[in-house]
Write a protein that holds these residues in place. Structure first.
Motif, PDB file in Angstrom:
ATOM      1  N   ARG A 104       0.822  -1.217   0.000  1.00  0.00           N
ATOM      2  CA  ARG A 104       0.000   0.000   0.000  1.00  0.00           C
ATOM      3  C   ARG A 104       0.850   1.259   0.000  1.00  0.00           C
ATOM      4  NH1 ARG A 104      -3.774  -0.737   5.076  1.00  0.00           N
ATOM      5  NH2 ARG A 104      -1.707  -0.385   5.842  1.00  0.00           N
ATOM      6  N   HIS A 105       1.832   1.308   0.883  1.00  0.00           N
ATOM      7  CA  HIS A 105       2.665   2.497   1.051  1.00  0.00           C
ATOM      8  C   HIS A 105       4.118   2.071   1.205  1.00  0.00           C
ATOM      9  CE1 HIS A 105      -1.082   4.573   1.933  1.00  0.00           C
ATOM     10  NE2 HIS A 105      -1.291   3.756   2.948  1.00  0.00           N
ATOM     11  N   VAL A 106       5.030   2.939   0.753  1.00  0.00           N
ATOM     12  CA  VAL A 106       6.460   2.759   0.992  1.00  0.00           C
ATOM     13  C   VAL A 106       6.978   4.055   1.613  1.00  0.00           C
ATOM     14  CG1 VAL A 106       8.731   2.416  -0.069  1.00  0.00           C
ATOM     15  CG2 VAL A 106       6.760   1.103  -0.886  1.00  0.00           C
ATOM     16  N   PHE A 107       7.773   3.898   2.667  1.00  0.00           N
ATOM     17  CA  PHE A 107       8.383   5.028   3.358  1.00  0.00           C
ATOM     18  C   PHE A 107       9.892   4.860   3.297  1.00  0.00           C
ATOM     19  CE2 PHE A 107       4.298   4.033   5.305  1.00  0.00           C
ATOM     20  CZ  PHE A 107       3.633   5.235   5.129  1.00  0.00           C
ATOM     21  N   LEU A 108      10.588   5.920   2.913  1.00  0.00           N
ATOM     22  CA  LEU A 108      12.031   5.870   2.731  1.00  0.00           C
ATOM     23  C   LEU A 108      12.737   6.614   3.860  1.00  0.00           C
ATOM     24  CD1 LEU A 108      13.937   6.210  -0.516  1.00  0.00           C
ATOM     25  CD2 LEU A 108      14.610   7.639   1.369  1.00  0.00           C
ATOM     26  N   PHE A 109      13.838   6.040   4.347  1.00  0.00           N
ATOM     27  CA  PHE A 109      14.633   6.618   5.424  1.00  0.00           C
ATOM     28  C   PHE A 109      16.095   6.656   5.020  1.00  0.00           C
ATOM     29  CE2 PHE A 109      10.903   4.653   7.111  1.00  0.00           C
ATOM     30  CZ  PHE A 109      10.447   5.538   8.069  1.00  0.00           C
ATOM     31  N   MET A 110      16.780   7.748   5.366  1.00  0.00           N
ATOM     32  CA  MET A 110      18.222   7.866   5.142  1.00  0.00           C
ATOM     33  C   MET A 110      18.765   8.925   6.092  1.00  0.00           C
ATOM     34  SD  MET A 110      18.144   9.635   1.446  1.00  0.00           S
ATOM     35  CE  MET A 110      17.001  10.937   1.133  1.00  0.00           C
ATOM     36  N   HIS A 111      20.051   9.012   6.206  1.00  0.00           N
ATOM     37  CA  HIS A 111      20.638   9.946   7.170  1.00  0.00           C
ATOM     38  C   HIS A 111      20.588  11.396   6.680  1.00  0.00           C
ATOM     39  CE1 HIS A 111      22.966  11.230  10.573  1.00  0.00           C
ATOM     40  NE2 HIS A 111      23.831  11.816   9.773  1.00  0.00           N
ATOM     41  N   HIS A 112      21.096  11.662   5.510  1.00  0.00           N
ATOM     42  CA  HIS A 112      21.151  13.030   4.978  1.00  0.00           C
ATOM     43  C   HIS A 112      19.926  13.329   4.114  1.00  0.00           C
ATOM     44  CE1 HIS A 112      25.433  13.713   5.965  1.00  0.00           C
ATOM     45  NE2 HIS A 112      25.536  12.422   5.744  1.00  0.00           N
ATOM     46  N   PRO A 113      19.337  14.520   4.239  1.00  0.00           N
ATOM     47  CA  PRO A 113      18.235  14.900   3.333  1.00  0.00           C
ATOM     48  C   PRO A 113      18.793  15.287   1.963  1.00  0.00           C
ATOM     49  CG  PRO A 113      18.653  16.687   4.874  1.00  0.00           C
ATOM     50  CD  PRO A 113      19.561  15.547   5.269  1.00  0.00           C
ATOM     51  N   ARG A 114      19.198  14.306   1.206  1.00  0.00           N
ATOM     52  CA  ARG A 114      19.857  14.542  -0.083  1.00  0.00           C
ATOM     53  C   ARG A 114      18.968  15.274  -1.084  1.00  0.00           C
ATOM     54  NH1 ARG A 114      24.918  14.290   1.353  1.00  0.00           N
ATOM     55  NH2 ARG A 114      25.766  12.211   1.653  1.00  0.00           N
ATOM     56  N   TRP A 115      17.677  15.329  -0.829  1.00  0.00           N
ATOM     57  CA  TRP A 115      16.763  16.019  -1.745  1.00  0.00           C
ATOM     58  C   TRP A 115      16.910  17.534  -1.670  1.00  0.00           C
ATOM     59  CZ3 TRP A 115      14.809  13.244   2.507  1.00  0.00           C
ATOM     60  CH2 TRP A 115      14.369  14.028   3.573  1.00  0.00           C
ATOM     61  N   ALA A 116      17.613  18.061  -0.663  1.00  0.00           N
ATOM     62  CA  ALA A 116      17.698  19.506  -0.438  1.00  0.00           C
ATOM     63  C   ALA A 116      18.899  20.103  -1.174  1.00  0.00           C
ATOM     64  CB  ALA A 116      17.798  19.790   1.061  1.00  0.00           C
ATOM     65  N   PRO A 117      18.678  20.725  -2.331  1.00  0.00           N
ATOM     66  CA  PRO A 117      19.807  21.237  -3.115  1.00  0.00           C
ATOM     67  C   PRO A 117      20.555  22.373  -2.431  1.00  0.00           C
ATOM     68  CG  PRO A 117      17.735  21.912  -4.109  1.00  0.00           C
ATOM     69  CD  PRO A 117      17.401  20.963  -2.990  1.00  0.00           C
ATOM     70  N   ASP A 118      19.918  23.083  -1.500  1.00  0.00           N
ATOM     71  CA  ASP A 118      20.633  24.131  -0.772  1.00  0.00           C
ATOM     72  C   ASP A 118      21.665  23.540   0.185  1.00  0.00           C
ATOM     73  OD1 ASP A 118      18.308  23.190   0.636  1.00  0.00           O
ATOM     74  OD2 ASP A 118      18.555  24.835   2.071  1.00  0.00           O
ATOM     75  N   LEU A 119      21.452  22.307   0.615  1.00  0.00           N
ATOM     76  CA  LEU A 119      22.389  21.629   1.517  1.00  0.00           C
ATOM     77  C   LEU A 119      23.343  20.708   0.765  1.00  0.00           C
ATOM     78  CD1 LEU A 119      19.887  20.637   4.347  1.00  0.00           C
ATOM     79  CD2 LEU A 119      21.434  22.602   4.309  1.00  0.00           C
ATOM     80  N   TYR A 120      22.842  20.071  -0.281  1.00  0.00           N
ATOM     81  CA  TYR A 120      23.611  19.058  -1.013  1.00  0.00           C
ATOM     82  C   TYR A 120      23.508  19.319  -2.518  1.00  0.00           C
ATOM     83  CZ  TYR A 120      23.222  16.874   3.532  1.00  0.00           C
ATOM     84  OH  TYR A 120      23.277  16.627   4.880  1.00  0.00           O
ATOM     85  N   PRO A 121      24.232  20.303  -3.014  1.00  0.00           N
ATOM     86  CA  PRO A 121      24.103  20.665  -4.430  1.00  0.00           C
ATOM     87  C   PRO A 121      24.691  19.642  -5.399  1.00  0.00           C
ATOM     88  CG  PRO A 121      25.815  21.971  -3.373  1.00  0.00           C
ATOM     89  CD  PRO A 121      25.139  21.192  -2.288  1.00  0.00           C
ATOM     90  N   GLY A 122      25.461  18.687  -4.922  1.00  0.00           N
ATOM     91  CA  GLY A 122      26.083  17.723  -5.819  1.00  0.00           C
ATOM     92  C   GLY A 122      25.340  16.416  -5.953  1.00  0.00           C
ATOM     93  N   THR A 123      24.193  16.292  -5.335  1.00  0.00           N
ATOM     94  CA  THR A 123      23.488  15.012  -5.282  1.00  0.00           C
ATOM     95  C   THR A 123      22.831  14.636  -6.608  1.00  0.00           C
ATOM     96  OG1 THR A 123      21.887  13.758  -4.002  1.00  0.00           O
ATOM     97  CG2 THR A 123      21.334  16.023  -4.452  1.00  0.00           C
ATOM     98  N   ASN A 124      22.543  13.366  -6.758  1.00  0.00           N
ATOM     99  CA  ASN A 124      21.767  12.896  -7.911  1.00  0.00           C
ATOM    100  C   ASN A 124      20.336  12.576  -7.474  1.00  0.00           C
ATOM    101  OD1 ASN A 124      22.619  10.646  -6.414  1.00  0.00           O
ATOM    102  ND2 ASN A 124      22.979   9.365  -8.204  1.00  0.00           N
ATOM    103  N   TRP A 125      19.833  13.357  -6.519  1.00  0.00           N
ATOM    104  CA  TRP A 125      18.485  13.115  -6.018  1.00  0.00           C
ATOM    105  C   TRP A 125      17.417  13.188  -7.101  1.00  0.00           C
ATOM    106  CZ3 TRP A 125      16.944  10.479  -2.137  1.00  0.00           C
ATOM    107  CH2 TRP A 125      15.578  10.412  -1.882  1.00  0.00           C
ATOM    108  N   PRO A 126      17.508  14.088  -8.084  1.00  0.00           N
ATOM    109  CA  PRO A 126      16.463  14.089  -9.124  1.00  0.00           C
ATOM    110  C   PRO A 126      16.268  12.711  -9.769  1.00  0.00           C
ATOM    111  CG  PRO A 126      17.741  16.086  -9.287  1.00  0.00           C
ATOM    112  CD  PRO A 126      18.442  15.210  -8.263  1.00  0.00           C
ATOM    113  N   GLU A 127      17.351  11.988  -9.972  1.00  0.00           N
ATOM    114  CA  GLU A 127      17.253  10.632 -10.519  1.00  0.00           C
ATOM    115  C   GLU A 127      16.582   9.690  -9.524  1.00  0.00           C
ATOM    116  OE1 GLU A 127      20.184   7.063 -12.155  1.00  0.00           O
ATOM    117  OE2 GLU A 127      21.046   8.997 -11.639  1.00  0.00           O
TER     118      GLU A 127
END
Length: 174
Positions: A100-123
């Motif tokens: 029904r639902h999936v919840f994702l957990f990780m240490h760093h909020p890689r989705w935040a480009p102001d904090l992590y501008p080098g991430t491949n989060w869009p992918e």
């Protein structure tokens, strides 16, 4: 671990920089990854509970092409998820299609480009959206609450300090 084992319910760790980064002499190429896996389990994994999937990603993986370099979460080249972890994510989400639902957990909020501008989060986000049942992503590390809203049906939350100090600038504490 001793404290957590005193709980009357299972607990599921999410590896972060303080669990993996090696400081001092004799640093192995993958720092404390092997120690973590020996004592706590895999760095990325998922499990099912009550027709919901709980997915853990490893956001301190570093750049596998630069194995042997000191880990540094501020280094933009180390803010990406590896091809191996992305392939595992795609396969895991396929296995969770019936949930029904999936919840994702990780240490760093890689989705935040102001904090992590080098991430491949869009992918990563595109993969999550494609699954159709991912509802929320949760992270920590920044020691303050942060809500990044809903994007393509997925909510993004960063948790406040859950065991570390919080900054003295309380208006920014969230």
């Amino acid at each position: 671990r001793g404290i957590m084992n005193g709980l009357r319910m299972p607990w599921f760790p999410v590896a972060g920089n303080h669990d993996i980064f090696w400081r001092g002499e004799g640093r192995p190429a993958t720092e404390h990854e092997a120690n973590y896996e020996k004592h706590f389990g895999p760095l990325w994994y998922w499990f099912e509970h009550k027709k919901c999937g709980f997915l853990v990603l490893f956001s301190d993986e570093g750049d596998p092409a630069r194995e042997g370099e000191v880990r540094n979460f501020q280094d933009r080249t180390q803010q990406r998820f590896s091809d191996a972890q992305l392939a595992w994510l795609k396969q895991s989400l396929e296995e969770m299609k019936g949930l029904r639902h999936v919840f994702l957990f990780m240490h760093h909020p890689r989705w935040a480009p102001d904090l992590y501008p080098g991430t491949n989060w869009p992918e990563v986000h595109k993969v999550l959206v494609g699954a159709g049942n991912v509802r929320a992503c949760f992270a920590g590390h920044i020691h303050r609450l942060r809500y990044d809203g809903v994007k393509d049906g997925i909510e993004y939350f960063a948790l406040a300090a859950t065991g570390g100090g919080i900054p003295g600038d309380y208006p920014r504490a969230g």
